[in-house]
Design an enzyme around this catalytic site. Structure first.
Site, short mmCIF file in Angstrom:
data_model
loop_
_atom_site.label_atom_id
_atom_site.label_comp_id
_atom_site.label_asym_id
_atom_site.label_seq_id
_atom_site.Cartn_x
_atom_site.Cartn_y
_atom_site.Cartn_z
N ASN A 7 48.01 51.32 34.16
CA ASN A 7 46.80 50.51 34.22
C ASN A 7 45.69 51.33 33.57
OD1 ASN A 7 44.58 49.00 34.84
ND2 ASN A 7 44.99 48.87 37.03
N ARG A 90 49.29 46.87 32.37
CA ARG A 90 48.43 45.78 32.83
C ARG A 90 47.40 45.51 31.73
NH1 ARG A 90 43.03 46.32 36.02
NH2 ARG A 90 42.59 44.13 36.38
N HIS A 180 42.90 38.55 38.23
CA HIS A 180 43.73 38.92 39.39
C HIS A 180 45.00 38.08 39.45
CE1 HIS A 180 39.72 39.96 41.60
NE2 HIS A 180 40.25 41.08 41.12
N ARG A 241 28.78 42.14 42.06
CA ARG A 241 28.67 40.97 41.18
C ARG A 241 28.18 39.75 41.95
NH1 ARG A 241 34.74 41.34 39.01
NH2 ARG A 241 34.83 43.54 39.48
N GLU A 386 50.42 44.59 42.59
CA GLU A 386 50.44 44.18 41.18
C GLU A 386 51.46 45.01 40.39
OE1 GLU A 386 46.21 44.47 41.91
OE2 GLU A 386 45.89 43.11 40.24
#
Ligand code: ADP
Length: 401
Positions: A7, A90, A180, A241, A386
């Site tokens: 990743n 990823r 996601h 955010r 993941e």
């Protein structure tokens, strides 16, 4: 078969070496501060550790550290690099081009590069990671890319379009993509397994609540809507955010404060959410603790988060025409049981009933059902994974090739 999962971010690169015979993690770690000064962390499945500062000027130098650690006498887990059968990466943004995982070739790299305008922070780092990997492991080790957006590619156009002039969809591919996806895919699949049912018979709402959060409606194993949009800024409020807001808020604040687009972008992405409302922290643990001690803005932040999760669950239940299961995952979803309890307490109208004790105890790696036997909807906590999805896709594609 041993698969290395990567990743790659702009200044960091996380990795896991997974033995596919039992899906165990042989080693994992992180190259931090790449291009700055460099810090390397490595842990093996049997608990051996290495951690040190080491210069890593670019992703190729970071890969050299990973490679050395994997075959190291003290903290190594393989004898020879040839034991790594394939590498899975990823990738955040696959746009409308990549609807599934792919074996890397020059055309795939060009495709990821062409999507840089849609993911200016992430896709360049992924390309650097892929190229560095080829430098260090050579062309003969197959590489696979797994996209965060791919699971959402089944969304119907009614769900992914924004009501801006159509030409911007045509000219710039402005639409909802969602993120996601690998996590939503893993937990929805695992939810069906835990229920002992075929996912094709289920309507599931998956709540990935972490530093970045998104909620997804999965019908018969396919995404029909998701809360993140063109970028990972949309949806529910997050650590720093905003989540969704009236777009006029953006132009209004820009005009009042004389902000440039880039300054406004920073405000929306880095200074808002939990941090912006509480003024304390972007971390839910700090904010929830302050709320419990009576800090009003912290309480407001946690109330807002729970309210927004509730709204999405309501909206997606309508979209799905009912719901069989709700899943909570990621840092907050897996660990902050009070949010789960408060959200689910308001879902009595759907017949949701939570077992308060199981919910309160269901943290730190717990996987299982937190709803009662009487509940009309099954509610689960499922730790996301993941990496295992990336490793499985990599093994499957390489196996086929
Ligand atoms: P990211 O989106 O960066 O992967 P995570 O999924 O780790 O982030 O989620 C980070 C959030 O989860 C933080 O707000 C933090 O408060 C919460 N969190 C993470 N781990 C725990 C924990 N062990 N206990 C309570 N909350 C946690």
């Amino acid at each position: 078969m041993k698969i290395l999962v990567i990743n790659a971010g702009s200044s960091s690169m996380k990795y896991q070496l997974i033995d596919m015979s039992d899906e165990s993690i042989l080693a994992k770690g992180n190259c931090e501060r790449i291009g700055i000064d460099g810090h390397f962390k490595h842990t093996t499945g049997d608990g051996r550790k290495a951690e040190y500062d080491v210069a890593m000027n670019d992703h190729t130098e970071a890969f050299v550290q990973i490679k050395n650690a994997l075959i190291d006498e003290k903290v190594g887990v393989i004898k020879d690099l040839g034991e790594v059968s394939a590498i899975g990466h990823r990738v955040v943004q696959g746009g409308s081009i990549f609807k599934e995982s792919k074996i890397v070739d020059e055309k795939v790299i060009e495709g990821i590069e062409s999507l840089i305008p849609l993911a200016p922070l992430h896709n360049p780092a992924h390309v650097q990671g892929i190229r560095a990997c080829i430098d260090v492991f050579g062309k003969d080790v197959p590489e696979v890319v797994v996209f965060d957006t791919a699971f959402h590619s089944t969304m119907p156009q009614t769900a992914y379009m924004y009501a801006v002039p159509y030409e911007y969809y045509e000219k710039y591919a402005v639409r909802r993509y969602g993120f996601h996806g690998t996590s939503h895919r893993y937990v929805s699949g695992r939810c069906a397994e835990l229920m002992g049912k075929d996912i094709k018979d289920l309507k599931i709402i998956t709540c990935h609540l972490g530093n970045g959060s998104s909620i997804t409606a999965v019908d018969k194993g396919k995404v029909v809507d998701t809360s993140m949009g063109l970028t990972p800024l949309d949806g529910i409020m997050m650590g720093t955010r905003t989540g969704c807001l009236d777009p006029s808020v953006v132009t209004f604040i820009m005009e009042k404060e004389g902000l440039t687009p880039s300054e406004m972008d920073t405000l929306l992405n880095k200074k808002s959410g939990f941090l912006g409302i509480s003024g304390i922290s972007s971390d839910d643990r700090d904010v929830s603790e302050a709320a419990e001690k009576g800090n009003e803005r912290a309480k407001l932040a946690t109330d807002m988060l729970e309210y927004q999760i509730l709204k999405y669950i309501g909206a997606y239940t309508a979209v799905l025409g009912g719901v069989d299961a709700i899943v909570f995952t990621a840092g907050i979803g897996e660990n902050q049981s009070s949010h789960r309890q408060k959200v689910c307490d308001k879902l009595g109208y759907l017949g949701v009933e939570i077992d308060a004790k199981t919910n309160a105890e269901g943290v730190h790696g717990f996987e299982g059902k937190i709803s009662t036997e009487n509940s009309k909807v099954d509610v689960f906590v499922i730790p996301t994974n993941e990496e295992i999805v990336i490793a499985r896709d990599t093994a499957a594609l390489v196996g086929k090739a």
